[in-house]
Design an enzyme around this catalytic site. Sequence first.
Site, PDB file in Angstrom:
ATOM      1  N   SER A 148       4.815  -8.874  13.410  1.00 18.89           N
ATOM      2  CA  SER A 148       4.396 -10.172  13.763  1.00 18.89           C
ATOM      3  C   SER A 148       5.488 -11.240  13.158  1.00 18.89           C
ATOM      4  CB  SER A 148       3.159 -10.816  13.868  1.00 18.89           C
ATOM      5  OG  SER A 148       2.921 -12.105  13.896  1.00 18.89           O
ATOM      6  N   TYR A 161      -5.062 -13.012  10.837  1.00 17.25           N
ATOM      7  CA  TYR A 161      -3.871 -12.281  11.506  1.00 17.25           C
ATOM      8  C   TYR A 161      -2.655 -12.127  10.596  1.00 17.25           C
ATOM      9  CZ  TYR A 161      -0.916 -11.245  15.645  1.00 17.25           C
ATOM     10  OH  TYR A 161      -0.303 -10.637  16.383  1.00 17.25           O
TER      11      TYR A 161
HETATM   12  P1  NAP Z   1      -2.993  -7.605  23.960  1.00 14.28           P
HETATM   13  O1  NAP Z   1      -2.620  -8.167  25.297  1.00 14.28           O
HETATM   14  O2  NAP Z   1      -4.275  -8.410  23.010  1.00 14.28           O
HETATM   15  O3  NAP Z   1      -3.225  -6.163  23.889  1.00 14.28           O
HETATM   16  C1  NAP Z   1      -3.831  -5.517  22.607  1.00 14.28           C
HETATM   17  C2  NAP Z   1      -4.184  -4.296  22.898  1.00 14.28           C
HETATM   18  O4  NAP Z   1      -4.983  -3.628  21.780  1.00 14.28           O
HETATM   19  C3  NAP Z   1      -5.327  -4.188  24.441  1.00 14.28           C
HETATM   20  O5  NAP Z   1      -4.916  -3.278  25.068  1.00 14.28           O
HETATM   21  C4  NAP Z   1      -6.418  -3.902  23.389  1.00 14.28           C
HETATM   22  O6  NAP Z   1      -7.726  -3.191  24.330  1.00 14.28           O
HETATM   23  C5  NAP Z   1      -6.208  -3.036  22.402  1.00 14.28           C
HETATM   24  N1  NAP Z   1      -7.251  -2.851  21.313  1.00 14.28           N
HETATM   25  C6  NAP Z   1      -7.612  -3.918  20.516  1.00 14.28           C
HETATM   26  N2  NAP Z   1      -8.702  -3.455  19.696  1.00 14.28           N
HETATM   27  C7  NAP Z   1      -8.613  -2.114  19.701  1.00 14.28           C
HETATM   28  C8  NAP Z   1      -9.095  -0.777  19.276  1.00 14.28           C
HETATM   29  N3  NAP Z   1      -9.979  -0.981  18.145  1.00 14.28           N
HETATM   30  N4  NAP Z   1      -8.845   0.496  19.452  1.00 14.28           N
HETATM   31  C9  NAP Z   1      -7.943   0.685  20.533  1.00 14.28           C
HETATM   32  N5  NAP Z   1      -7.249  -0.485  21.255  1.00 14.28           N
HETATM   33  C10 NAP Z   1      -7.616  -1.772  20.920  1.00 14.28           C
HETATM   34  O7  NAP Z   1      -1.778  -7.877  22.861  1.00 14.28           O
HETATM   35  P2  NAP Z   1      -0.386  -7.965  23.276  1.00 14.28           P
HETATM   36  O8  NAP Z   1       0.004  -9.504  23.067  1.00 14.28           O
HETATM   37  O9  NAP Z   1       0.356  -6.974  24.147  1.00 14.28           O
HETATM   38  O10 NAP Z   1       0.114  -7.530  21.722  1.00 14.28           O
HETATM   39  C11 NAP Z   1       0.174  -5.948  21.269  1.00 14.28           C
HETATM   40  C12 NAP Z   1       0.572  -5.981  19.795  1.00 14.28           C
HETATM   41  O11 NAP Z   1       1.750  -6.827  19.562  1.00 14.28           O
HETATM   42  C13 NAP Z   1      -0.647  -6.433  19.061  1.00 14.28           C
HETATM   43  O12 NAP Z   1      -0.611  -5.882  17.707  1.00 14.28           O
HETATM   44  C14 NAP Z   1      -0.037  -8.223  18.727  1.00 14.28           C
HETATM   45  O13 NAP Z   1      -1.007  -8.611  17.617  1.00 14.28           O
HETATM   46  C15 NAP Z   1       1.025  -7.723  18.712  1.00 14.28           C
HETATM   47  N6  NAP Z   1       2.066  -9.273  18.943  1.00 14.28           N
HETATM   48  C16 NAP Z   1       1.901  -9.775  19.848  1.00 14.28           C
HETATM   49  C17 NAP Z   1       2.695 -10.704  20.141  1.00 14.28           C
HETATM   50  C18 NAP Z   1       2.736 -11.804  21.509  1.00 14.28           C
HETATM   51  O14 NAP Z   1       3.168 -13.022  21.329  1.00 14.28           O
HETATM   52  N7  NAP Z   1       1.958 -11.386  22.409  1.00 14.28           N
HETATM   53  C19 NAP Z   1       3.766 -11.189  19.289  1.00 14.28           C
HETATM   54  C20 NAP Z   1       3.827 -10.440  17.924  1.00 14.28           C
HETATM   55  C21 NAP Z   1       2.960  -9.470  18.022  1.00 14.28           C
HETATM   56  P3  NAP Z   1      -8.600  -4.183  25.238  1.00 14.28           P
HETATM   57  O15 NAP Z   1      -7.814  -5.162  26.021  1.00 14.28           O
HETATM   58  O16 NAP Z   1      -9.354  -3.258  25.791  1.00 14.28           O
HETATM   59  O17 NAP Z   1      -9.205  -5.175  24.163  1.00 14.28           O
HETATM   60  C1  GCO Z   2      -0.327 -17.559  17.374  1.00 14.30           C
HETATM   61  C2  GCO Z   2       0.214 -16.035  18.142  1.00 14.30           C
HETATM   62  C3  GCO Z   2       0.775 -15.253  17.376  1.00 14.30           C
HETATM   63  C4  GCO Z   2       1.705 -14.341  17.963  1.00 14.30           C
HETATM   64  C5  GCO Z   2       2.608 -13.446  17.305  1.00 14.30           C
HETATM   65  C6  GCO Z   2       3.918 -14.092  16.889  1.00 14.30           C
HETATM   66  O1  GCO Z   2      -1.417 -17.915  17.671  1.00 14.30           O
HETATM   67  O2  GCO Z   2       0.469 -17.905  16.702  1.00 14.30           O
HETATM   68  O3  GCO Z   2      -0.653 -15.711  18.864  1.00 14.30           O
HETATM   69  O4  GCO Z   2       0.458 -14.919  16.017  1.00 14.30           O
HETATM   70  O5  GCO Z   2       1.271 -13.835  19.140  1.00 14.30           O
HETATM   71  O6  GCO Z   2       2.107 -12.445  16.634  1.00 14.30           O
HETATM   72  O7  GCO Z   2       4.839 -13.165  16.435  1.00 14.30           O
END
Ligand code: NAP
Ligand code: GCO
Length: 265
Positions: A148, A161
């Site tokens: 992230s 986080y």
């Molecule tokens: P999301 O929409 O919240 O999806 C996360 C997934 O993880 C969901 O399907 C959730 O399942 C699953 N999960 C949570 N706890 C779990 C567990 N204990 N066992 C198995 N599955 C579990 O997140 P996203 O935005 O697609 O992000 C995916 C990854 O990228 C995460 O690691 C997040 O931190 C990272 N990320 C996101 C962003 C962003 O801007 N969106 C940026 C940087 C990094 P449920 O839906 O069933 O709870």
């Molecule tokens: C926030 C965001 C994040 C990200 C992400 C950035 O509240 O700042 O949710 O932390 O989604 O991981 O890379």
Amino acid sequence: MMKSLDIFNIEGKVALVTGATHGLGMAIATALAQAGATLVVNDISEEKLATAKAEYIANGVNVHTYVFDVTNEEQVIAGVKQIKEEVGAIDILVNNAGIIKRVPAREMSVSDFSAVINVDLIAPFIMSKAVVGDMIERGGGKIINICSMMSELGRDTVSAYAAAKGGLKMLTKNLATEWARYNVQVNGIGPGYFATAQTAPIRVDGHPFNDFILKRTPAARWGEPTDLSGAAVFLASSASNFVSGHVLYVDGGILASLGKAMNED
Ligand code: NAP
Ligand code: GCO
């Protein structure tokens, strides 16, 4: 002679993407399947997994689904064993499952803090440990940790986080160091700010954070999940066989820039 694009082909490889029922995980999983991998996806919720399976199939992607909680070592070991018996040993692991809790540090309970650390940092350790034995036995493998911006930067309300994702960056470097000798590459992808359910609460029009991100990101937009496809296929394929312990940031330039002043064009 092998053509340059052939090194991105992952046909015959089994890829597991954790928590890939939507969002970034689903885009990464779809990219790996399109590059030839046999795709396996898990989640804690059977219902969400069933809905996701229908979506994958509607998009022409074949997927094997398994319900288990990535924070529970017993369930993980059993799940990985079942995948090996039914689909094949895992060649590519993407630790994507993640949660966030946006609470100012002084108000955050230890149990909320721990819950984030468990899913975002300890689970990738449990998962990696569970799959690496088979990778070593088979001569190599790929582990990709979804990091992230918070692997590098702090921000109000996301202390747990940031601690977890900063730790995940260092876990990536450490496992890369320990397992390079077995031809197992451990890398990370560091997404910038992406349009997914996780960012929905801070992405609404007129929300100060939405405006801030559009100004703070040199590309001046939120990332789309498919922006991660190239990085995922690269790090999952033989194209990255000498790349290890690296976090590939896909962030529209955020980490390269201090950002624009809010009233600047
Ligand atoms: P999301 O929409 O919240 O999806 C996360 C997934 O993880 C969901 O399907 C959730 O399942 C699953 N999960 C949570 N706890 C779990 C567990 N204990 N066992 C198995 N599955 C579990 O997140 P996203 O935005 O697609 O992000 C995916 C990854 O990228 C995460 O690691 C997040 O931190 C990272 N990320 C996101 C962003 C962003 O801007 N969106 C940026 C940087 C990094 P449920 O839906 O069933 O709870
Ligand atoms: C926030 C965001 C994040 C990200 C992400 C950035 O509240 O700042 O949710 O932390 O989604 O991981 O890379």
